[in-house]
Design a protein around this motif. Structure first.
Motif, PDB file in Angstrom:
ATOM      1  N   ARG A  51       1.026  -1.034  -2.641  1.00 49.41           N
ATOM      2  CA  ARG A  51       0.802  -0.345  -1.361  1.00 49.41           C
ATOM      3  C   ARG A  51       2.056   0.406  -0.916  1.00 49.41           C
ATOM      4  N   LEU A  52       3.206  -0.231  -1.059  1.00 56.41           N
ATOM      5  CA  LEU A  52       4.447   0.376  -0.583  1.00 56.41           C
ATOM      6  C   LEU A  52       4.984   1.439  -1.544  1.00 56.41           C
ATOM      7  N   ARG A  55       8.675   1.975  -1.210  1.00 54.60           N
ATOM      8  CA  ARG A  55       9.211   2.016   0.154  1.00 54.60           C
ATOM      9  C   ARG A  55       9.573   0.615   0.629  1.00 54.60           C
ATOM     10  N   PRO A  57       9.284  -2.322   3.523  1.00 50.54           N
ATOM     11  CA  PRO A  57       8.174  -2.642   4.431  1.00 50.54           C
ATOM     12  C   PRO A  57       8.235  -1.911   5.770  1.00 50.54           C
ATOM     13  N   ASP A  60       6.490   1.540   6.210  1.00 55.45           N
ATOM     14  CA  ASP A  60       5.044   1.673   6.317  1.00 55.45           C
ATOM     15  C   ASP A  60       4.695   2.078   7.753  1.00 55.45           C
ATOM     16  N   GLU A  85       5.976  -7.948   8.720  1.00 51.54           N
ATOM     17  CA  GLU A  85       7.159  -7.363   8.088  1.00 51.54           C
ATOM     18  C   GLU A  85       8.076  -8.445   7.523  1.00 51.54           C
ATOM     19  N   LEU A 115      -0.626  -5.775   5.109  1.00 49.13           N
ATOM     20  CA  LEU A 115       0.460  -5.447   6.029  1.00 49.13           C
ATOM     21  C   LEU A 115      -0.018  -5.452   7.480  1.00 49.13           C
TER      22      LEU A 115
END
Length: 230
Positions: A51-52, A55, A57, A60, A85, A115
């Motif tokens: 998902r990231l 990146r 957390p 996001d 987070e 998340l």
């Protein structure tokens, strides 16, 4: 809903895009973490990494919104991270996610994979209903430090979950008190998924459906009610 959850007008004014979804469950079976619940946490960490896509957390958009909200009620988001987070940061570290007990593992896995902050409260330990309010600063928050029970007080204006006995969770979803947390003896619980814009309500519902399915799988025969987002 058997347990009454109320979001105060002042919190609604602070966060007009706030959505929460509650799942009530009775007849649960809890216990120490298992290979199966541990595997869910590992899979959630893998889903998070995808998902990231490199990146951090906090980059996001949903986590950015939570950081902005923490700043809005006077907390420093780099020092007191929202629960999702904080878990995501752990999931991506060498230490990995903690293994607490089966029920906590389940909701932590959903939190990390989607998340989204997710909490669990033992409804047999909650006194009265639960309300999300901005604190006066005089409320009691009973916690443990150094093995001793101590009483803290939230900052004035801080967003907290409370029941008739005091604060159950500080800084919205930062730190839960030990009084209502899920233990290996927990049989009845409410699970709360909390989201801010820009997370679509449909994604909140998907996360809730996933958690409900896991609860049914790990506690066959449990009575589970998924409430509409509010």
């Amino acid at each position: 809903m058997t347990l009454i959850l109320t979001v105060s007008d002042e919190v609604r004014a602070l966060a007009p895009g706030f959505t929460h979804l509650a799942i009530e469950a009775t007849g649960l079976v809890n216990g120490p973490s298992t290979e199966a619940s541990s595997a869910l946490l590992d899979e959630a960490a893998r889903r998070l990494a995808v998902r990231l896509d490199g990146r951090a957390p906090h980059e996001d958009p949903h986590m950015t919104a939570w950081r902005e909200m923490y700043t809005a009620f006077g907390s420093k988001p780099s020092r007191t991270r929202n629960s999702a987070e904080a878990l995501a940061k752990r999931a991506l570290s060498d230490a990995g996610l903690p293994r607490i007990n089966v029920l906590v593992d389940l909701y932590n896995a959903v939190s990390v994979a989607h998340l989204i902050p997710v909490g669990g409260e033992d409804t047999d330990r909650i006194q009265g209903g639960m309300t999300l309010v901005r604190a006066t600063g005089e409320e009691d928050f009973v916690t443990v430090a150094g093995g001793e029970e101590i009483v803290e007080h939230p900052d004035a204006g801080e967003v907290v979950w409370t029941d008739a006995a005091g604060v159950t969770c500080r800084r919205w979803n930062w730190r839960q008190g030990p009084r209502t947390r899920l233990t290996e003896e927990t049989a009845s619980a409410v699970f709360l998924l909390e989201a801010l814009a820009p997370m679509p309500v449909a994604e909140v519902e998907r996360a809730g459906a996933e958690l409900a399915e896991l609860l049914e799988k790990f506690s066959p025969g449990a009575r589970i009610t998924v409430h509409a987002p509010a």
